[in-house]
Structures are given as structure tokens and as C-alpha cells.
Design a protein around this motif. Structure first.
Motif, PDB file in Angstrom:
ATOM      1  N   ILE A 177       8.267  -6.642   0.559  1.00 53.56           N
ATOM      2  CA  ILE A 177       8.504  -5.541   0.265  1.00 53.56           C
ATOM      3  C   ILE A 177       9.799  -5.986   1.623  1.00 53.56           C
ATOM      4  CG2 ILE A 177       8.018  -3.221  -0.519  1.00 53.56           C
ATOM      5  CD1 ILE A 177       5.583  -4.211  -1.289  1.00 53.56           C
ATOM      6  N   ASP A 178      10.817  -4.775   0.933  1.00 52.30           N
ATOM      7  CA  ASP A 178      11.954  -4.047   2.352  1.00 52.30           C
ATOM      8  C   ASP A 178      10.838  -3.396   3.353  1.00 52.30           C
ATOM      9  OD1 ASP A 178      13.607  -3.087   3.807  1.00 52.30           O
ATOM     10  OD2 ASP A 178      14.972  -3.211   2.320  1.00 52.30           O
ATOM     11  N   PRO A 179      10.705  -3.369   4.297  1.00 53.86           N
ATOM     12  CA  PRO A 179      10.242  -2.612   5.511  1.00 53.86           C
ATOM     13  C   PRO A 179      10.941  -1.213   5.228  1.00 53.86           C
ATOM     14  CG  PRO A 179      10.560  -4.139   6.669  1.00 53.86           C
ATOM     15  CD  PRO A 179      11.449  -5.215   5.098  1.00 53.86           C
ATOM     16  N   MET A 180      11.805  -1.249   4.528  1.00 52.26           N
ATOM     17  CA  MET A 180      13.416   0.692   4.682  1.00 52.26           C
ATOM     18  C   MET A 180      12.061   1.052   3.924  1.00 52.26           C
ATOM     19  SD  MET A 180      16.216  -0.218   1.790  1.00 52.26           S
ATOM     20  CE  MET A 180      15.790   2.251   1.836  1.00 52.26           C
ATOM     21  N   TYR A 181      10.918   0.995   2.736  1.00 53.93           N
ATOM     22  CA  TYR A 181      10.068   1.693   2.275  1.00 53.93           C
ATOM     23  C   TYR A 181       9.179   1.961   3.150  1.00 53.93           C
ATOM     24  CZ  TYR A 181      13.057   0.059  -1.716  1.00 53.93           C
ATOM     25  OH  TYR A 181      14.343   0.271  -2.825  1.00 53.93           O
ATOM     26  N   LEU A 182       8.995   2.181   4.039  1.00 55.01           N
ATOM     27  CA  LEU A 182       8.115   2.342   5.116  1.00 55.01           C
ATOM     28  C   LEU A 182       7.966   3.489   5.494  1.00 55.01           C
ATOM     29  CD1 LEU A 182       7.197  -0.724   7.786  1.00 55.01           C
ATOM     30  CD2 LEU A 182       5.112   0.429   5.523  1.00 55.01           C
ATOM     31  N   SER A 183      10.035   4.298   5.310  1.00 56.92           N
ATOM     32  CA  SER A 183      10.253   5.314   5.916  1.00 56.92           C
ATOM     33  C   SER A 183      10.324   6.320   4.662  1.00 56.92           C
ATOM     34  CB  SER A 183      11.721   5.014   5.681  1.00 56.92           C
ATOM     35  OG  SER A 183      12.533   4.865   4.808  1.00 56.92           O
ATOM     36  N   ARG A 184       9.706   5.917   3.099  1.00 58.81           N
ATOM     37  CA  ARG A 184       9.133   6.583   2.226  1.00 58.81           C
ATOM     38  C   ARG A 184       7.297   7.440   2.780  1.00 58.81           C
ATOM     39  NH1 ARG A 184      12.885   6.164  -1.951  1.00 58.81           N
ATOM     40  NH2 ARG A 184      12.172   7.937  -2.694  1.00 58.81           N
ATOM     41  N   ILE A 185       6.721   6.638   3.551  1.00 57.85           N
ATOM     42  CA  ILE A 185       5.218   6.318   3.159  1.00 57.85           C
ATOM     43  C   ILE A 185       5.134   8.916   3.872  1.00 57.85           C
ATOM     44  CG2 ILE A 185       3.114   6.881   4.574  1.00 57.85           C
ATOM     45  CD1 ILE A 185       3.869   3.565   4.603  1.00 57.85           C
ATOM     46  N   PRO A 186       5.899   9.107   4.274  1.00 57.13           N
ATOM     47  CA  PRO A 186       5.418  10.476   4.665  1.00 57.13           C
ATOM     48  C   PRO A 186       5.727  11.235   3.702  1.00 57.13           C
ATOM     49  CG  PRO A 186       6.468   9.278   6.294  1.00 57.13           C
ATOM     50  CD  PRO A 186       6.687   8.603   5.811  1.00 57.13           C
ATOM     51  N   HIS A 187       6.689  10.956   2.655  1.00 55.80           N
ATOM     52  CA  HIS A 187       7.241  11.787   1.507  1.00 55.80           C
ATOM     53  C   HIS A 187       6.309  11.473   0.817  1.00 55.80           C
ATOM     54  CE1 HIS A 187       9.886  13.648  -1.972  1.00 55.80           C
ATOM     55  NE2 HIS A 187       9.463  12.141  -1.798  1.00 55.80           N
ATOM     56  N   LEU A 188       6.053  10.383   0.370  1.00 54.06           N
ATOM     57  CA  LEU A 188       4.400  10.022  -0.351  1.00 54.06           C
ATOM     58  C   LEU A 188       3.018  10.530  -0.006  1.00 54.06           C
ATOM     59  CD1 LEU A 188       5.216   5.982  -1.082  1.00 54.06           C
ATOM     60  CD2 LEU A 188       5.471   7.589  -1.865  1.00 54.06           C
ATOM     61  N   ILE A 246      -3.658  10.351   5.183  1.00 54.40           N
ATOM     62  CA  ILE A 246      -3.326   9.180   6.043  1.00 54.40           C
ATOM     63  C   ILE A 246      -5.302   9.518   7.066  1.00 54.40           C
ATOM     64  CG2 ILE A 246      -2.687   9.384   8.725  1.00 54.40           C
ATOM     65  CD1 ILE A 246      -0.637   8.475   6.700  1.00 54.40           C
ATOM     66  N   GLU A 247      -5.640   8.721   6.766  1.00 53.77           N
ATOM     67  CA  GLU A 247      -6.836   8.509   7.378  1.00 53.77           C
ATOM     68  C   GLU A 247      -6.822   7.479   8.122  1.00 53.77           C
ATOM     69  OE1 GLU A 247     -10.277   6.749   5.469  1.00 53.77           O
ATOM     70  OE2 GLU A 247      -9.816   8.478   4.352  1.00 53.77           O
ATOM     71  N   ASP A 248      -7.533   8.007   9.566  1.00 55.92           N
ATOM     72  CA  ASP A 248      -7.457   6.976  10.778  1.00 55.92           C
ATOM     73  C   ASP A 248      -5.879   6.362  11.176  1.00 55.92           C
ATOM     74  OD1 ASP A 248     -10.437   7.402  10.894  1.00 55.92           O
ATOM     75  OD2 ASP A 248     -10.425   5.212   9.458  1.00 55.92           O
ATOM     76  N   ASP A 249      -5.646   7.683  10.836  1.00 48.92           N
ATOM     77  CA  ASP A 249      -4.315   7.068  11.795  1.00 48.92           C
ATOM     78  C   ASP A 249      -3.319   6.224  10.620  1.00 48.92           C
ATOM     79  OD1 ASP A 249      -3.406   8.635  13.238  1.00 48.92           O
ATOM     80  OD2 ASP A 249      -4.491   7.022  14.635  1.00 48.92           O
ATOM     81  N   LYS A 250      -3.650   5.860   9.645  1.00 52.96           N
ATOM     82  CA  LYS A 250      -3.365   4.861   8.514  1.00 52.96           C
ATOM     83  C   LYS A 250      -2.936   5.094   7.451  1.00 52.96           C
ATOM     84  CE  LYS A 250      -5.616   0.147  10.977  1.00 52.96           C
ATOM     85  NZ  LYS A 250      -6.855  -1.040  10.611  1.00 52.96           N
ATOM     86  N   PRO A 251      -1.855   4.817   6.127  1.00 48.92           N
ATOM     87  CA  PRO A 251      -2.161   5.092   5.014  1.00 48.92           C
ATOM     88  C   PRO A 251      -3.032   4.641   3.870  1.00 48.92           C
ATOM     89  CG  PRO A 251      -0.545   3.813   5.333  1.00 48.92           C
ATOM     90  CD  PRO A 251      -1.373   4.077   6.426  1.00 48.92           C
ATOM     91  N   ARG A 252      -3.178   5.339   2.661  1.00 47.32           N
ATOM     92  CA  ARG A 252      -4.448   5.489   2.298  1.00 47.32           C
ATOM     93  C   ARG A 252      -3.962   5.647   0.619  1.00 47.32           C
ATOM     94  NH1 ARG A 252      -7.773   1.472   5.122  1.00 47.32           N
ATOM     95  NH2 ARG A 252      -8.847   2.469   7.201  1.00 47.32           N
ATOM     96  N   VAL A 253      -3.875   5.313  -0.130  1.00 50.64           N
ATOM     97  CA  VAL A 253      -3.740   5.664  -1.213  1.00 50.64           C
ATOM     98  C   VAL A 253      -4.915   6.658  -2.262  1.00 50.64           C
ATOM     99  CG1 VAL A 253      -4.089   4.864  -3.934  1.00 50.64           C
ATOM    100  CG2 VAL A 253      -3.060   3.606  -1.953  1.00 50.64           C
ATOM    101  N   ASP A 254      -4.060   7.368  -2.798  1.00 55.30           N
ATOM    102  CA  ASP A 254      -4.620   8.791  -3.268  1.00 55.30           C
ATOM    103  C   ASP A 254      -4.718   9.320  -4.299  1.00 55.30           C
ATOM    104  OD1 ASP A 254      -6.098  11.319  -3.023  1.00 55.30           O
ATOM    105  OD2 ASP A 254      -4.688  12.614  -1.717  1.00 55.30           O
TER     106      ASP A 254
END
Length: 535
Positions: free
Chosen positions: A418-429, A437-445
């Protein structure tokens, strides 16, 4: 500008040329050369008839010089002052106006007019090059001249789209094409969108579309050919028409109040069924560990799923209609629908936007990173609708599903492709409540459940569909006539009957009522979606 006598001038010139030349072919050529000189002349011509008479004489002598190999004089070297002008005639067209009317001719007439009058080709030469009889060329020249004359007689004929274009959002039912068709076929192309609007109410010619939009026919023809080949339009003789249903905000709002009033009046009867359904879901999900936010999204998803499919079943009983999704040239199987808006439409205060929702979408992948299958089910609901997809680039459902899966499984992105650029979408998601964000890591909600559990819950929904339809159908029959959208006569039979009845607001109207009464979650628990994994 009105010019009722333009054809008389042409006939006059041809008669004069015939007297001088003594044969039809030379007279036709002499007339065309004279008119060609007028079209190319850069200055204002005050007395067209006298000026053309003088030019015809000069052209006649040029023709004789050519015949007898005498020196020639170009008309462009003869100053306008050499031609007498006793009076002005404001009704005579300028060269620019004539060229404009030529631009609005349909292809077969425009081509011979341009070749003959603007490029100076002889009639027989045009016939040879186009592989058509000489008589056909003469007929098209005559018809083209008549259309030009009529064009000057009806200058005020542009439709609203020529000065106030509108927007057409195309959606579909079925399976999209390889490149997102039909959404992508006119997306960001205002000309194509307004062509589809102009050709909706009745079949029209390309010339009529061109005149309505104020765009030369040559451009319209190319765009229409694209729309016909992609099957958003159909041909009917020399006319075309938009081959799908288009609705306006005015039409939508007309039925919105009917649905809201209906939902309030029958709320207790409707919500009693959903209360039972929610109780069954909660009982069935006791054995899986879901966070409170995930449980709410799961319940919201199945409420919408039951409502959407239950209404469809009820409407089918009232207006039964089979609908086949044709295989399209783009590889998809879809039926398009259009929503027409003014460019300055106020979506923020559009009442229906508070009640609309998106139908179920699914993304599916087999044998993905150790799992037998991954299946993402999505309903877009208010107030966020599909906010999570928005950004610099629209987030594709398939990529979105893969992102959620690898985050859920804790797989490093650099192992996934998966293109790493999609990591930049995490704050929006995270902002859209799809991740946390849990323990400084993204978790599915969102709820992630086994396929076996999803199948169990879906069986509860299917069982309730018929109970819902039994309850909803007799109530719905009372107001169905008020919910019908009229379609143009030529689309009767091409649009499935049940598609003419828009019941989109019922689910959100009932859910809003439930929230106000405290019977359902009063806070926002969107987006309602569920990811199903088969290990």
C-alpha cells in the motif's frame, strides 16, 4: 439581426452569374467565389447587395482572364471605396455573423458549406472527395444556406444553459465500470453535463443542443458521440436523448415533507419492529467483544440495512418491476441516475441533504495476508455521509478496506504494497471516527466480526425484511402517488417503474425521530460500517 432577404440576394447573384456564364456549373462556381470573397473581406460592408454585385463582376472577369490566360487581379487588392454605396442596410449580415451561423450547422451541411464557400472547392470536387452524388452536394449547400438564413431570423434562441450552466451529478445502481463509469463519464466536464440536461426532456439534434448551449456544433458533435458510445445517451434518427432519469431539488423537496410527515405519523408502528430487531442483534453479539462505539456502528449499520432492503421489498409489492443491469462497454453493469443543480446551489442549507444516505457498498478481497477473505460493508449516513473519503484525493474503497485490515492486524505498511502516502490520511480517519489512537498507534474503530457472526446477524435481517414489508406496504400505498417522479414520454419503458418512486428520506426521517425521542443513540455514531473477516 433579422435578414429575411439573404436567400433572395443569393438567388439574385446566381441569376446574374447564370446570365454572364451561360451554364449552370460556371454560374455556381462564380456565385460561390463571390460569397467566399464576402466572408473573407475584413472590413464592414454597408451595402451588401451592391458590393456583391461589384465583386461578382470582378470575379467574372477574373474567370475570363483565367480561361484566356490573361493577368488576374485579386479581390483583396481592390479597395472598398471603388464600390459605390448609396445607402446603408442595417439588416445585412457581417462576415463574422455568417461564420457564426456556419459554426452551428450540423456536420453534413457544415462540411460542404465550408469546403465550397470558405475553401473555394468546386461542387464536383466535393462530391468526389466525399464519395456522394453531385446532386447531394447541391442539396446540402441549399439546405445549409436555408439554415443560415433561419439562424439570422432567430437570434434570441439560446437556452438558460448558454449563460447559466448547471451541474449534473451522475450516480448509478449496479456495478461500476473499470474506470469508475458512469461517475467518471461527465465528471468535471460542464459541457457534457449540460448536453445531458439539454437532451433530457425530449430527443434533440446536435444543432439544437448547440444553439441551446451557445457552443458551435462541431464541439457538441464530438461530445455527443462520446456520450452515445458510453451509453449515457441514445440515438433516435438524427436526434439524441439522455438515457437515464434526472431529478431536480424542487422535485426531491416536493416529496420530502410527505415522507417526514408519514414517518412521524406512523413512528410508533415502525419503530416497534426495529426495537425488536435491535434486541435480537444485541443478544446475538453478546459473545463477541466490541467496544461501545463499535457496537453502536454495528447496530446503526443493520438498522439502515434492514430499512433500505425492507422499503425496496415493500415498493416491489406495490410497483413490481424487473430491472436488468445491461453490460456496458466499460465492463460495468450499471443504470445511471442524475441529480441536477444550479452551480451556486446552497447544499449546506438543502433540507434533503439532512435526510439522504448512501446505499450499501462492498469491497471484497480473497486470500489477503493470511485471511481467507475480507469484506467491508458500508452505508454512508448523515451527518457525515462519506466525509472519510474526502481529501486531496478521493479515498478508494478497496484501498480503504486494505488499510483498515492491515491496521487491525498490526501489519507494517512497508510489507503490504500500500502506498505509504495513505499513512497521511490516518489523522483524518481518526477525526471521522474510523480509527482511534491508542498507545500512540492507530487502531480500528469500526466493528470487525467473523464471517460466521455476520451471516448469523444477516439471517435475522432477512427474516425481518418480510415482517417489515408486511407492516410498511399498506401504509405506503396511501402516499405512493405523491412520491412519483414524472419522466419524459420517450423514457417511459426505459426507466424501471419502481425507480420513479423516491423513498430515500424514510430511513433517516424515522431514525431522527427515534433519536429525538431517546429510542436510539442521540449522539452521532456514524459511519455505520462493518468489516467481516473469514480466517
Amino acid at each position: 439581426m433579422h435578414i429575411n432577404d439573404i436567400e433572395n440576394i443569393m438567388n439574385y447573384l446566381f441569376s446574374a452569374a447564370l446570365k454572364k456564364c451561360g451554364n449552370f456549373e460556371d454560374a455556381e462556381d462564380l456565385t460561390s467565389e463571390t460569397l467566399l470573397a464576402a466572408l473573407k473581406y475584413p472590413k464592414e460592408i454597408k451595402d451588401m447587395k451592391k458590393w456583391l454585385s461589384a465583386v461578382l463582376n470582378h470575379k467574372y472577369y477574373d474567370m475570363l482572364r483565367r480561361k484566356y490566360k490573361l493577368p488576374t487581379v485579386s479581390i483583396n487588392l481592390v479597395p472598398e471605396d471603388m464600390f459605390p454605396c448609396e445607402e446603408e442596410n442595417a439588416d445585412m449580415p457581417s462576415a463574422e455573423e455568417i461564420r457564426r451561423e456556419v459554426a452551428y450547422l450540423s456536420g453534413k451541411y457544415r462540411e460542404v458549406i465550408v469546403r465550397h464557400y470558405l475553401n473555394g472547392e468546386k461542387v464536383q470536387s466535393i462530391a468526389d472527395k466525399l464519395d456522394i452524388p453531385k446532386g447531394t452536394v447541391l442539396s446540402r449547400l441549399s439546405a445549409g444556406r436555408e439554415q443560415i438564413r433561419k439562424g439570422f431570423d432567430s437570434m434570441e434562441r439560446y437556452e438558460k444553459q448558454s449563460y447559466q450552466p448547471e451541474r449534473l451529478d451522475i450516480t448509478c445502481n449496479g456495478c461500476m465500470g473499470l474506470n469508475g463509469e458512469p461517475f467518471s463519464l461527465a465528471d468535471d466536464d460542464m459541457m457534457k453535463q449540460n448536453i445531458l440536461i439539454a437532451a433530457y426532456e425530449k430527443p434533440v439534434t446536435c444543432v439544437e443542443i448547440a444553439l441551446a448551449l451557445g457552443i458551435p456544433t462541431a464541439y457538441i458533435e464530438n461530445a455527443v458521440n462520446d456520450l452515445v458510445s458510453s451509453e449515457l445517451m441514445q440515438k433516435k434518427g438524427d436526434k439524441v436523448f439522455t438515457d437515464f432519469m434526472i431529478i431536480t431539488p424542487e422535485q426531491v423537496l416536493k416529496g420530502l415533507d410527505v415522507q417526514i410527515e408519514f414517518s412521524k405519523r406512523h413512528y410508533n408502528t415502525i419503530w416497534e419492529l426495529f426495537s425488536d430487531f435491535l434486541a435480537e442483534i444485541r443478544e446475538s453479539t453478546k459473545d463477541i467483544c466490541l467496544r461501545e462505539s463499535e457496537q453502536r456502528k454495528l447496530e446503526y449499520f443493520f438498522v439502515l440495512h434492514l430499512f433500505s432492503t425492507g422499503i425496496y421489498q415493500a415498493v416491489q409489492r406495490i410497483v413490481p418491476s424487473k430491472e436488468e443491469f445491461p453490460l456496458r462497454p466499460d465492463g460495468g453493469k450499471w443504470i445511471a441516475f442524475g441529480n441536477q443543480y444550479p452551480l451556486d446551489f446552497d447544499f449546506e442549507n438543502y433540507r434533503f441533504s439532512k435526510y439522504c444516505y448512501g446505499g450499501e457498498r462492498r469491497s471484497y478481497e480473497e486470500n489477503f495476508f493470511g485471511s481467507k477473505s475480507v469484506d467491508l460493508h458500508i452505508y454512508d449516513a448523515q451527518p457525515d455521509l462519506n466525509k472519510y473519503q474526502h481529501g486531496e484525493k478521493m479515498l478508494d474503497d478497496e484501498i480503504f478496506m486494505k488499510m483498515l485490515y492491515v491496521i487491525y492486524k498490526g501489519i507494517p505498511f512497508n510489507y503490504t504494497g500500500i502506498d505509504p502516502m495513505y499513512l497521511s490520511r490516518i489523522p483524518h480517519l481518526v477525526e471521522c471516527r474510523l480509527l482511534r489512537i491508542e498507545d500512540d498507534k492507530p487502531r480500528v474503530d469500526i466493528p470487525v466480526i467473523p464471517k460466521q457472526k455476520y451471516d448469523e446477524l444477516d439471517k435475522l435481517r432477512i427474516k425481518k425484511i418480510y415482517e417489515f414489508a408486511d407492516m410498511f406496504e399498506p401504509l405506503l400505498r396511501e402516499i405512493m402517488p405523491k412520491l412519483k417522479f414524472d419522466v419524459p414520454k420517450h423514457l417511459e419503458g426505459r426507466v424501471a417503474e419502481f425507480r420513479k418512486y423516491k423513498c430515500y428520506a424514510f430511513p433517516m426521517a424515522v431514525i431522527k425521530e427515534a433519536m429525538e425521542k431517546g429510542d436510539f443513540y442521540s449522539e452521532n455514531c456514524t459511519p455505520p460500517m462493518v468489516m467481516v473477516i473469514e480466517e
